[in-house]
Design an enzyme around this catalytic site. Structure first.
Site, mmCIF file in Angstrom:
data_model
loop_
_atom_site.group_PDB
_atom_site.id
_atom_site.type_symbol
_atom_site.label_atom_id
_atom_site.label_comp_id
_atom_site.label_asym_id
_atom_site.label_seq_id
_atom_site.Cartn_x
_atom_site.Cartn_y
_atom_site.Cartn_z
ATOM 1 N NE ARG A 1 -4.075 -1.744 -0.040
ATOM 2 C CZ ARG A 1 -4.063 -2.678 -0.984
ATOM 3 N NH1 ARG A 1 -3.071 -2.724 -1.849
ATOM 4 N NH2 ARG A 1 -5.035 -3.565 -1.064
ATOM 5 C CD GLU B 1 -1.876 3.334 -6.455
ATOM 6 O OE1 GLU B 1 -2.514 2.440 -7.021
ATOM 7 O OE2 GLU B 1 -0.781 3.137 -5.894
ATOM 8 C CG HIS C 1 -1.632 -0.718 -7.575
ATOM 9 N ND1 HIS C 1 -2.308 0.082 -6.669
ATOM 10 C CD2 HIS C 1 -1.700 -1.987 -7.078
ATOM 11 C CE1 HIS C 1 -2.773 -0.681 -5.688
ATOM 12 N NE2 HIS C 1 -2.410 -1.942 -5.913
#
Length: 319
Positions: free
Chosen positions: A235, A263, A286
């Site tokens: 995270r 993000e 990600h």
């Protein structure tokens, strides 16, 4: 049962839900603005990265179950959902192999400067002397913070590269977990400070909670070895990005990051971030859990949760 899928989801699995007699709406393009209108009559909501806020939950009069197609549920207001008698369930562990593979990919890429090699090659630049400098992974000390399914998957792969793997000792760990740590050759260390001072590479596999947010701060980074490597595929808000930038600028710390603070929520977007473009960062978008194998496993888990719910049971409820 009316089911809304508000993120990407394998078509084979959405068709399985339809074949089981459910009314399924697949709208992966939904965002925080359009989702409230779309959710109205649906009893089950399936999401990946889409935020499920308090205001959305309060507007979803028919909603009874939110399924996170993955492990982390920090994008879902679980407390509000519980107060409205809406269950939140997740699918933990299904993507652990995919994330572990990316962790190893980032470590190898940084050690061998693979992205920079490729960029120079595409520009017809030959610089063998520069790119021949690499330490190699064998014997390097890898510290894992968070020994869940992903942490164990990373440890297994790191041992395959002849790395020494370290983790924190933890009172109350299950006998199965302790046996797995011992049989995997993982060395346990009593304190986080000692782990940071010992290891050449630190990889984070922690959930985002009140106690873990900004855990990688100036004090944490000051304990790491000069020139050490930080990997974060868990995270973004675990890391104080300002402190990390300072450590990269002044202590030679390097980072492999797949997640970032603030993000973009959407899959296609622009992302203006000092850390994303920092020369000491190898950053990915990600994508830790984004392999076909992982998405299939997660989708299988989602279907199992739906089937159990129909039969009056809840699997992996987190609220």
């Amino acid at each position: 049962m009316k089911i809304l899928i508000a993120d990407s989801f394998p078509s084979s699995h959405s068709e399985s839900l339809t074949s089981a007699g459910h009314e399924v709406t697949l709208q992966p393009e939904l965002d925080s603005v359009s989702l409230p209108q779309a959710i109205q009559a649906n009893e089950i909501l399936i999401v990946r990265s889409t935020r499920v806020s308090e205001s959305l939950l309060k507007q979803a009069e028919a909603l009874k179950l939110v399924i996170r197609a993955g492990a982390g549920t920090n994008t879902i207001d679980k407390e509000c959902a519980a107060s409205l008698d809406i269950s939140v369930c997740n699918v933990p562990g299904a993507n652990s192999r995919a994330v572990a593979e990316l962790v190893m990919g980032l470590i190898i890429s940084i050690d061998r400067q693979i992205p920079n090699n490729v960029i120079d090659a595409k520009q017809a630049v030959w610089n063998k002397k520069k790119y021949s400098i690499a330490r190699g992974l064998a014997g390097q000390k890898l510290g894992i913070l968070g020994m869940g399914a992903i942490g164990f998957a990373v440890a297994e792969r790191a041992r395959g590269f002849a790395m020494s793997v370290y983790a924190l000792s933890k009172p109350g760990r299950s006998p199965d977990a302790e046996n797995r740590i011992t049989s995997s050759g993982i060395i346990q260390i009593d304190t986080q400070d000692e782990l940071l001072e010992t290891c050449d590479i630190i990889t984070l596999h922690m959930p985002a909670t009140e106690t873990t947010r900004r855990m990688v701060n100036r004090e944490f980074l000051s304990k790491m070895k000069q020139g050490a490597l930080l990997i974060n595929t868990s995270r973004g808000d675990l890391v104080d990005e300002e402190a990390l930038i300072d450590a990269m600028n002044n202590r030679g710390i390097r980072a492999g990051l797949d997640v970032y603070d603030n993000e973009p929520a959407a899959g296609d977007n622009t992302f203006k971030s000092e850390i994303f473009v920092h020369p000491s960062v190898y950053g990915t978008h990600h994508i830790g859990a984004s392999t076909e194998q992982a998405q299939t496993a997660v989708a299988d888990g989602v279907l199992a949760i739906v089937e159990a719910y129909i039969n009056g049971k809840l699997i992996n409820r987190v609220n």
